[in-house]
Design a protein around this motif. Structure first.
Motif, PDB file in Angstrom:
ATOM      1  N   VAL A  65       3.796   0.199  12.766  1.00 33.59           N
ATOM      2  CA  VAL A  65       3.046   0.200  11.514  1.00 33.59           C
ATOM      3  C   VAL A  65       4.049  -0.073  10.410  1.00 33.59           C
ATOM      4  O   VAL A  65       4.868   0.782  10.087  1.00 33.59           O
ATOM      5  CB  VAL A  65       2.364   1.568  11.289  1.00 33.59           C
ATOM      6  N   ASP A  80       3.399  -1.462   7.252  1.00 36.86           N
ATOM      7  CA  ASP A  80       2.897  -1.579   5.893  1.00 36.86           C
ATOM      8  C   ASP A  80       2.120  -0.304   5.535  1.00 36.86           C
ATOM      9  O   ASP A  80       1.311   0.172   6.334  1.00 36.86           O
ATOM     10  CB  ASP A  80       1.977  -2.812   5.833  1.00 36.86           C
ATOM     11  N   GLU A  89      -0.388   0.276   3.602  1.00 34.64           N
ATOM     12  CA  GLU A  89      -1.857   0.171   3.637  1.00 34.64           C
ATOM     13  C   GLU A  89      -2.360   0.172   5.084  1.00 34.64           C
ATOM     14  O   GLU A  89      -3.404   0.736   5.381  1.00 34.64           O
ATOM     15  CB  GLU A  89      -2.341  -1.080   2.891  1.00 34.64           C
ATOM     16  N   ALA A  90      -1.594  -0.442   5.981  1.00 33.51           N
ATOM     17  CA  ALA A  90      -1.972  -0.422   7.396  1.00 33.51           C
ATOM     18  C   ALA A  90      -1.888   1.000   7.940  1.00 33.51           C
ATOM     19  O   ALA A  90      -2.714   1.419   8.753  1.00 33.51           O
ATOM     20  CB  ALA A  90      -1.066  -1.353   8.199  1.00 33.51           C
ATOM     21  N   ALA A  91      -0.894   1.752   7.466  1.00 31.91           N
ATOM     22  CA  ALA A  91      -0.747   3.129   7.936  1.00 31.91           C
ATOM     23  C   ALA A  91      -1.881   4.013   7.435  1.00 31.91           C
ATOM     24  O   ALA A  91      -2.250   4.998   8.070  1.00 31.91           O
ATOM     25  CB  ALA A  91       0.591   3.699   7.451  1.00 31.91           C
ATOM     26  N   ALA A 149      -4.944   2.895   6.935  1.00 34.81           N
ATOM     27  CA  ALA A 149      -6.225   2.400   7.438  1.00 34.81           C
ATOM     28  C   ALA A 149      -6.760   3.304   8.544  1.00 34.81           C
ATOM     29  O   ALA A 149      -5.997   3.951   9.263  1.00 34.81           O
ATOM     30  CB  ALA A 149      -6.057   0.975   7.958  1.00 34.81           C
ATOM     31  N   ALA A 191      -5.344   3.805  12.362  1.00 38.94           N
ATOM     32  CA  ALA A 191      -3.922   3.457  12.457  1.00 38.94           C
ATOM     33  C   ALA A 191      -3.222   4.466  13.364  1.00 38.94           C
ATOM     34  O   ALA A 191      -3.594   5.636  13.401  1.00 38.94           O
ATOM     35  CB  ALA A 191      -3.286   3.480  11.073  1.00 38.94           C
ATOM     36  N   ASN A 223      -0.789  10.145   8.092  1.00 36.38           N
ATOM     37  CA  ASN A 223       0.343   9.263   7.827  1.00 36.38           C
ATOM     38  C   ASN A 223       0.862   9.362   6.390  1.00 36.38           C
ATOM     39  O   ASN A 223       1.645   8.529   5.963  1.00 36.38           O
ATOM     40  CB  ASN A 223      -0.018   7.811   8.144  1.00 36.38           C
ATOM     41  N   ASP A 241       6.153   3.178   0.159  1.00 39.23           N
ATOM     42  CA  ASP A 241       6.465   3.121   1.585  1.00 39.23           C
ATOM     43  C   ASP A 241       7.555   4.155   1.860  1.00 39.23           C
ATOM     44  O   ASP A 241       8.716   3.946   1.518  1.00 39.23           O
ATOM     45  CB  ASP A 241       6.943   1.710   1.932  1.00 39.23           C
ATOM     46  N   THR A 259       5.698   4.953   7.591  1.00 38.37           N
ATOM     47  CA  THR A 259       5.617   3.659   8.280  1.00 38.37           C
ATOM     48  C   THR A 259       6.790   3.597   9.263  1.00 38.37           C
ATOM     49  O   THR A 259       7.683   4.444   9.212  1.00 38.37           O
ATOM     50  CB  THR A 259       5.763   2.466   7.313  1.00 38.37           C
TER      51      THR A 259
END
Lengths: 735, 149, 284
Positions: free
Chosen positions: A132, A134, A136-138, A140, A143, A167, A322, A361
């Motif tokens: 992971v 990014d 925002e991905a974390a 989501a 995730a 996260n 981050d 992340t």
């Protein structure tokens, strides 16, 4: 406004650095210079994968090598984790590795070469897991959760605040006023999004440490600037009583926020225990750039509503940093960089909602770097304010004048300022930067306004008086370049009314000094400086008691030997305000920009070390220029690709444009004689001033740091094609 | 880092298929491959020597065929190799796709290469360029090898 | 990092050591590149052979034909301060002076930098534009090769393992030759170039009689911009003509995407700086 207690005359003279001679003659000893007999050298094996399960570690070949004294793996340290506040970073990973550089094994050997060869001979089998990379991905849904069970993690000093998502490392939501209603009734609303690069502190001295067991006492020579903090972290992580750990942190070769975090100290304890010998580690700079706690990168979205006069009536922000694989590098209770929530510093803001967070992340962990959170937030804020001024057709300085905070008004954090130098700072800037004069062809000017609270905390300092009237100042604070020891000397001299050469400053270890909060958060002048002043006052009172009315020398003869220990807590919330005006020239064919001139107006209260105060402001400016123009830890697939200082360029004096500093000294701070902190005042504003000046010069707006030539070039191309750029969004006018 | 090459070979697809899945033969087309020997079903061991200026790497490792679909003309390989002198490893997945083109065959090679450990500290852009060159040479050599059979 | 350190006094002795230790040997002169490689563990030689004590490799002076001889172990700083270099070509002085910092220039040698073959270095494009050649010795004798042909790839030259660069020879410049070196440094003053352009041009009767353009940092080696040169040959150097020629370098360079810029940006910068270099030559 309070009247300022004017400092005694000694402070008006430029200072001589008390540690200066040792530094220029090479006599100063840094942690990496310390050697002891029988010393071993450490080397480490780190994960090449951003996210992996450790299947097997085969160290048999390494163990059999001549000169190898110990090999340890995650199994030998489990469940020890370390960190400044949240101890979430495994001393060596035993089940999962969470970033490229996360350590899985360690070696102690007779020479660095043998240790290195042994580390290369350790075979680790990994099962790669989805990374992971990014924030925002974390965040989501669905995730992968990077820390599956944080419940056993120690949180030093209290209870870890709850987080809205597994996260998330740290989270903050602040509201005051009625922000929704204020937006609804705003004349116009503006929203912009900014992206910030991850950067490194760039100190010259790498982290270094030497550790040995002396009976049941752990002795640690370290580059850590907060020795009592390190002692507490080690005690918690290693399960030892604090008094069984002695931290000795001498001269520090550059800090910039990075020397509060220690990494090697923890694993060296296990190596020293396994071998019964002292073990030493000096971090390779490639590792500094790949695994030490960096400045947070992230995205900041700001939304501000204005009334018909251009007054900020509503402000909301979302700050997503981050945080990398571990929160361990962050010392503050929120587990965010110190000023994460201060999205629009120095303005009157009656209705606010700010949400900020640091997110886990599979990246290099982020921690503290000079003025944590501020260069990011000030870049976003002051670019945003500038864009609003342009949209409103207002002079950018005037828009700031309409909104800058005054005494009695409320700031973005909901704090009411008792008094404010903001308007004086802006008026001075207008005059000194000749803001109203015409610009040269192809030149542009940009400004940035900011504010930063003086440091807070608790410290103690001891004074020892001898019969000859000599005073020794004993402190746990190292001099990491800021001029701390000189500061203490001058404060004590000023208060006692004796010559500087009667006063020596001695740094001690955690074994022989009073407990101290360490360097950090612009703390030294108000907190430790305050303790020095308090100690001098107590000494003076004692002398008056013993020999009322006698001259110092005579009183000293009668009262000595005498030892005074004074504690001091400074928790006043006093802001220092600063503003920059920068003039740049942009080469339209290349996007290259040159800073031609800079003016910094800083509200600093009383100056104790005139040379160092200016040095801090000048150094901070160049530090800020680095982040404004070039510094970026590039990451590709989770791997840092800027692994040396040839690729990760730092500006040098050859790159420094002319800088004029105007000090405002009338608004008193919480420090001795009315001093404020200056160490973190001048770096945060540079990025926005540069971006604003570039916009003024050529119409190109860069929404991310650093403002590189290529970004300006691309923005110029985009601008030529017209139309809104990425990150730029303006609501319809609400009549 | 992702690399992509396409070459066209003047040979029918089934003939090309036969060669690309003959790993020891195909591997001879990778510049610097010293030896490739079978090590179990669909697994091979080998050594690859790479030189970038003064830096010499000797990568010891294995190649495995991880998927093959002759009908579709696709196959996947995985290579893992370690250099113990510098300290580091490479990991690559290579996806091959063969497509008929009126008597000739297009070979598409998609590579995902990871350079791990200290090896990766040596300029990534240069490594990428070098890898790209090697895969380009591989593709062309493969085309020649097929044409020569 | 342990190795045997050799300090021969004669070229023959250095060659003997080089042959004796073969692949286990590494030559060192100033060490600015080699020490980094050693410290990073990227090379692990058993024998390091220093060239610094070989008197025959040092020194800078005019050659009898009016050209220049730069010994392989002359430092960049010596070259930068050499009156002979300046007398031949101030642009060459400028190229040496453009390298990194004075601390590096005091240490790094001219031959060492050519052997290291980092395509972002400053002197090689300028030396190539001036038609310089290097002299190389091996147990088989001596040979000469144009600087332009020395590097073949990133950090890779045509030098065999048993060869040593002994000197750089810059030929005398034809009367009327103008030269320039420009370096685009958008980050710091001591950085490697994002793109650099070395150009030499001779005008006769108002037309370009001879032009050489060599670009640095935009390919695996210094890149000779032959199409741009051809577009100028025999032409009147009007602004339009120079711009047209400069536009051709976009397709001649082969830059990497890296932290100094994307490949596309570097192509465009190669065009911009070539045009600027050419204009500087014509308007000088």
């Amino acid at each position: 406004m309070k009247t300022l207690e004017r400092p005694p005359g000694v402070l008006s003279e430029p200072e001589w650095r008390v540690e200066g001679r040792d530094k220029v003659t090479g006599a100063a000893r840094y942690a990496a210079d310390v050697r002891v007999p029988n010393m071993l050298h450490a080397a480490f094996v780190s994960s090449p994968h951003a996210h992996a399960r450790i299947v097997k570690v085969d160290a048999s070949a390494a163990r059999g090598m001549l000169g190898v004294r110990a090999v340890i793996t995650g199994a030998d340290v489990r469940p020890a984790r370390y960190g400044r506040r949240l101890q979430d970073w495994p001393v060596l990973c035993w089940d999962h590795a969470l970033f490229i550089g996360d350590r899985v094994a360690a070696v102690a050997a007779d020479t660095p070469e043998i240790a290195d060869a042994a580390a290369r001979a350790i075979a680790v089998e990994y099962e790669e897991l989805p990374a992971v990379l990014d924030p925002e991905a974390a965040l989501a849904e669905g995730a992968p959760v990077l820390h599956l069970d944080p419940s056993p993690y120690l949180y030093l000093g209290g209870k870890r605040p709850t987080v809205p998502n597994a996260n998330v490392q740290g989270y903050g939501l602040h509201e005051h006023g009625d922000v929704d209603a204020a937006f609804a009734s705003a004349h116009r609303t503006f929203e912009h999004r900014f992206t910030l690069a991850r950067t490194h502190q760039g100190y010259i001295e790498p982290h270094a440490t030497l550790l040995w067991l002396d009976g049941d006492v752990v002795r640690v020579v370290s580059t850590n600037k907060a020795p009592y903090g390190l002692r507490q972290q080690m005690a918690a992580c290693l399960g030892l009583p604090e008094e069984k750990i002695v931290v000795d942190a001498g001269h520090i070769g550059g800090d910039f926020g990075g020397k509060g975090h220690s990494i090697d100290e923890f694993v060296l304890y296990y190596l020293a225990r396994a071998t019964g010998r002292p073990v030493r580690a000096v971090m390779r700079y490639a590792d500094e750039l790949q695994m030490s706690a960096t400045r947070h990168g992230g995205t900041i979205t700001l939304r501000t509503g204005v009334d018909r006069e251009g007054k900020f009536v509503a402000h909301s922000a979302r700050v997503v940093f981050d945080g990398g694989a571990y929160a361990a590098g962050k010392p503050v209770a929120t587990l965010m960089p110190g000023e994460a929530m201060v999205t629009l510093a120095g303005y009157h803001l009656p209705n606010v909602r700010v949400e900020a967070m640091t997110v886990y992340t599979n990246q290099i962990p982020a921690g503290h770097s000079r003025a944590p959170g501020q260069p990011q937030n000030v870049f976003a804020a002051e670019s945003h304010v500038d864009l609003i001024a342009r949209e409103l057709g207002l002079d950018p300085l005037e828009l700031r004048e309409r909104n800058a905070i005054r005494g009695g008004e409320i700031d973005v954090e909901g704090d009411v300022w008792h008094d404010s130098a903001a308007h004086e700072v802006l008026a001075t800037l207008r005059r000194e930067a000749r803001w109203d004069a015409a610009r040269g062809r192809g030149h542009g000017r940009g400004i940035a306004l900011g504010a930063r609270p003086s440091g807070r905390g608790k410290s103690a300092i001891a004074l020892r008086l001898d019969r000859e009237g000599r005073v020794e100042v004993l402190t746990a604070v190292a001099d990491q370049g800021g001029g701390q020891h000189t500061l203490f000397q001058r404060i004590v001299a000023a208060e006692l009314g004796i010559p500087l050469d009667r006063i020596t400053v001695r740094r001690g270890t955690t074994e022989n000094t009073p407990r101290d909060a360490g360097i950090g958060g612009s703390r030294v002048t108000p907190v430790q400086g305050g303790a020095a002043l308090e100690a001098a006052r107590k000494l003076k009172a004692k002398l008056d008691e013993v020999a009322p009315g006698a001259p110092f020398a005579e009183a000293a003869r009668r009262a000595a030997p005498l030892e005074i220990v004074a504690e001091h807590t400074s928790d006043a919330n006093v802001n220092a305000v600063y503003a920059y005006a920068l003039e740049v020239e942009v080469d339209r064919d290349t996007g290259h920009l040159r800073v031609l001139d800079a003016v910094l107006v800083a509200d600093v209260g009383t100056v104790i070390n005139p040379v160092a105060a200016r040095g801090q402001l000048e150094g901070g400016f160049i530090f800020g220029l680095g982040q404004a123009l070039m510094e970026e830890l590039r990451v590709e697939d989770g791997r840092v690709t800027t692994t040396n200082l040839g690729d990760y360029k730092l500006p040098t004096i050859a790159d420094a444009p002319p800088l004029r500093i105007v000090l405002l000294t009338d608004s008193p701070g919480p420090g001795p004689f009315g001093a404020k902190s200056v160490g973190e005042l001048s770096n945060p504003g540079v990025g926005a001033a540069v971006a604003n000046a570039v916009h003024d010069a050529c119409g190109a707006r860069v929404f991310s740091l650093p403002v590189t030539a290529e970004k300006v070039f691309s923005a110029l191309r985009t601008e030529r094609r017209a139309g809104p750029q990425e990150g730029w969004h303006t609501d319809a006018v609400r009549e | 880092m992702k690399l992509a090459q396409t070459v066209t070979v003047k040979a029918p697809r089934d003939k090309v298929w036969g060669i690309v899945l003959d790993v020891p033969a195909a591997a001879r087309c990778v510049p610097g491959v010293a030896s490739v020997r079978p090590a179990g079903s669909d697994r091979y061991q080998g050594t690859l020597a790479v030189q970038i200026g003064p830096v010499r790497l000797v990568l010891d490792g294995d190649i495995a065929i991880t998927a093959r679909d002759e009908k579709a003309g696709t196959a996947s390989f995985r290579a893992d190799a370690k250099d113990s002198r510098v300290g580091g490893a490479i990991k690559a997945t290579v996806d091959l796709a063969l497509a008929d083109r009126s008597g000739a065959t297009d070979i598409k090679i998609a590579t995902d290469l990871q350079v791990l450990g200290r090896l990766g500290e040596f300029g990534q852009p240069v490594i990428k360029r070098k890898a790209d060159q090697m895969m380009g040479d591989f593709a062309e050599c493969l085309a020649r090898a097929v044409a020569g059979r | 990092m342990t190795y045997d350190y050799h300090e021969p006094r004669e070229v023959a002795e250095a060659l003997h050591l080089l042959v004796k230790h073969g692949e286990d040997a590494h030559l060192i002169a100033g060490g600015t590149a080699t020490v980094l490689l050693l410290r990073q563990g990227l090379i692990r030689p058993g024998h390091v052979i220093s060239l610094r004590a070989i008197g025959a490799l040092s020194g800078i002076g005019r050659a009898p034909d009016g050209g220049l001889r730069i010994g392989a172990t002359a430092t960049h700083r010596q070259a930068e301060r050499s009156a002979d270099v300046r007398a031949l070509s101030p642009a060459l002085t400028n190229a040496f002076a453009s390298v990194a910092t004075v601390r590096i220039r005091n240490q790094a040698t001219v031959g060492g930098s050519l052997a290291h073959a980092d395509p972002a270095q400053d002197p090689p494009p300028m030396l190539a534009a001036l038609g310089a050649a290097v002299t190389i010795v091996s147990p088989r004798g001596a040979r000469s090769i144009a600087v332009e042909d020395l590097a073949v790839d990133h950090f890779t030259t045509t030098l065999a393992g048993d060869e040593i660069i002994t000197e750089v020879i810059v030929p005398p410049l034809a009367p009327g030759t103008r030269a320039t070196y420009v370096k685009f440094l958008p980050r710091t003053a001591d950085d490697y170039a994002t793109v650099s352009v070395a150009a030499a041009m001779r005008l006769a009767d108002g037309a370009v009689a001879d032009a050489r353009i060599v670009l640095g940092a935009v390919g695996p080696t210094p890149i000779r911009a032959r199409a741009a040169e051809a577009a100028l040959a025999g032409a009147k150097p009007s602004r339009e003509r120079l711009a047209q020629a400069a536009a051709l370098v976009r397709d001649e360079v082969d830059p990497l995407d890296d932290l100094r810029g994307s490949a596309e940006y570097k192509r465009e910068m190669a065009r911009v700086w070539t045009e600027r270099a050419l204009l500087a030559l014509v308007e000088a």
